[in-house]
Enzyme design. Structure first.
Site, PDB file in Angstrom:
ATOM      1  N   LYS A   1      38.529  51.716  38.341  1.00 35.14           N
ATOM      2  CA  LYS A   1      39.707  51.356  37.871  1.00 35.14           C
ATOM      3  C   LYS A   1      39.738  50.386  36.676  1.00 35.14           C
ATOM      4  O   LYS A   1      39.394  49.200  36.677  1.00 35.14           O
ATOM      5  CB  LYS A   1      40.655  50.471  38.995  1.00 35.14           C
TER       6      LYS A   1
ATOM      7  N   GLY B   1      49.732  39.969  40.847  1.00 34.58           N
ATOM      8  CA  GLY B   1      50.070  38.871  41.550  1.00 34.58           C
ATOM      9  C   GLY B   1      51.375  38.095  41.960  1.00 34.58           C
ATOM     10  O   GLY B   1      51.263  37.090  42.448  1.00 34.58           O
TER      11      GLY B   1
ATOM     12  N   ALA C   1      49.991  46.674  41.244  1.00 34.49           N
ATOM     13  CA  ALA C   1      50.332  45.297  40.788  1.00 34.49           C
ATOM     14  C   ALA C   1      51.708  44.897  41.172  1.00 34.49           C
ATOM     15  O   ALA C   1      52.622  45.758  40.800  1.00 34.49           O
ATOM     16  CB  ALA C   1      49.869  45.130  39.316  1.00 34.49           C
ATOM     17  N   GLY C   2      51.912  43.912  41.641  1.00 39.11           N
ATOM     18  CA  GLY C   2      53.465  43.163  41.565  1.00 39.11           C
ATOM     19  C   GLY C   2      54.426  43.695  42.856  1.00 39.11           C
ATOM     20  O   GLY C   2      54.938  43.106  43.050  1.00 39.11           O
TER      21      GLY C   2
ATOM     22  N   ASN D   1      47.093  43.802  46.896  1.00 36.62           N
ATOM     23  CA  ASN D   1      46.168  43.019  47.120  1.00 36.62           C
ATOM     24  C   ASN D   1      46.833  41.622  47.516  1.00 36.62           C
ATOM     25  O   ASN D   1      46.946  41.068  48.667  1.00 36.62           O
ATOM     26  CB  ASN D   1      45.416  42.653  45.737  1.00 36.62           C
ATOM     27  N   THR D   2      47.669  40.935  46.512  1.00 39.42           N
ATOM     28  CA  THR D   2      47.883  39.682  46.627  1.00 39.42           C
ATOM     29  C   THR D   2      49.313  39.814  47.735  1.00 39.42           C
ATOM     30  O   THR D   2      49.299  38.746  48.573  1.00 39.42           O
ATOM     31  CB  THR D   2      48.952  39.217  45.538  1.00 39.42           C
TER      32      THR D   2
END
Lengths: 64, 257
Positions: free
Chosen positions: B97, B158, B184-185, B206-207
């Site tokens: 990635k 994040g 992301a996000g 992830n976050t």
């Protein structure tokens, strides 16, 4: 002196295999760069570092 | 409905459309996260190695899960290429990635450098999944550079702020002939579901999991949301009326006759 992961060590004359062992790393869990070139695992035993060399020993960590 | 609905990336087939990040939570939770999220792809980062007394993340990832190393930390294409080569030398496949950031406040990807790294790495046989700011011209450049998928951000990494770039991701889904993976996000299952309803090929988080109260339960919620959104997309969403209403049953009943 040889720079290993950013720190200077008295390691000139040692092989990559020795550096990996001395550093306490598991060879199967790391990849090694010598002066920005990757050292394949098969060459750890016959690649010798000299004064002024820079070595990076990296592995996987968690990330997104 | 197509019951054999697979995600294809660089010739590899996946049943799951949820890509799991492994950062910012305990290694002991990884197995549960993978299991409850149903993840078949998990991202990792490359850093200076830890000595053997430290636990290694590879010992915590269940067998059969494909590793997707990222190039986080790279500030330009050359650094990303360097990280990708080291990741491949670690011996866990050809996926990468590409993630290149010049800006440390918003962590926004550098699209131009990302195209450059994608071109170099795909020529070297990597399966390149570039993380990017959703821009149609860049996405086309990434296709030409040999990308295996395109990973537009929903909002800053994040942030858990959701689909801030929704309309622009939709343009990529409509125009780009590669899997569009929203990365992301994404902070909530409902946002993951919405991305999938739009026709995203997959979602990566992830976050959202790392900062959740109960990670395995949240992983399960994301799995269900992604599956629901995918089913909705495949079934074809009902139409939206711009004005007025339409009864869902006939109004000409016996009372008015």
């Amino acid at each position: 002196m040889v720079k290993i992961n950013g720190k200077e060590h008295e390691a000139a004359g040692k092989t990559i295999a020795q550096l990996v062992l001395d550093g306490g790393y598991k060879p199967e869990r790391v990849a090694v760069e010598l002066n920005l070139d990757i050292v394949p695992k098969a060459k750890y035993n016959d690649t010798v570092v000299k004064d002024g060399d820079s070595v990076e020993i990296v592995g996987f960590v968690g990330g997104g | 409905m197509n019951t054999n609905d697979k995600l294809l990336i660089g010739g590899h087939e996946f049943s799951s459309r949820f890509i799991l990040g492994s950062g910012k939570y305990s290694l002991s939770l990884i197995e549960a996260a993978v299991k409850y999220a149903g993840a078949e792809l998990i991202t990792l980062a490359v850093r200076r190695a830890q000595t053997k007394e430290h636990e290694n993340i590879l010992d915590y990832i269940p067998e059969g899960v494909t590793l997707l190393p990222n190039t986080s930390g790279a500030r330009n294409a050359d650094e990303a290429v360097r990280i990708a080569r080291l990741a491949r030398e670690l011996g866990c496949g050809d996926f990468v990635k590409v993630e290149i950031m010049r800006d440390t406040k918003y962590l926004l990807p550098d699209n131009a450098e990302t195209v450059r790294a994608t071109e170099i790495l795909s020529k070297e046989g990597f399966i390149v999944m570039p993380y990017m700011y959703p821009d149609l011209n860049t996405a086309r450049d990434l296709v030409n550079a040999g990308a295996a998928s395109v990973m537009p951000l929903a909002s800053p990494i994040g942030s858990n702020k959701g689909l801030a770039t929704k309309d622009f991701i939709q343009i990529l889904i409509d125009e780009i002939d590669l899997p569009i993976i929203v990365d992301a996000g994404i902070g909530r299952p409902s946002q993951a579901c919405e991305a999938m309803e739009m026709g995203a090929a997959a979602v990566m988080c992830n976050t959202a999991l790392a900062t959740a109260g109960d990670l395995p339960v949240m992983a399960d919620a994301f799995r269900q949301a992604v599956e629901a959104g995918r089913k909705a997309y495949l079934s074809g969403l009902g139409r939206v009326l711009m004005r007025g209403g339409a009864p869902s049953d006939t109004l000409t009943g016996f009372l008015r006759d």
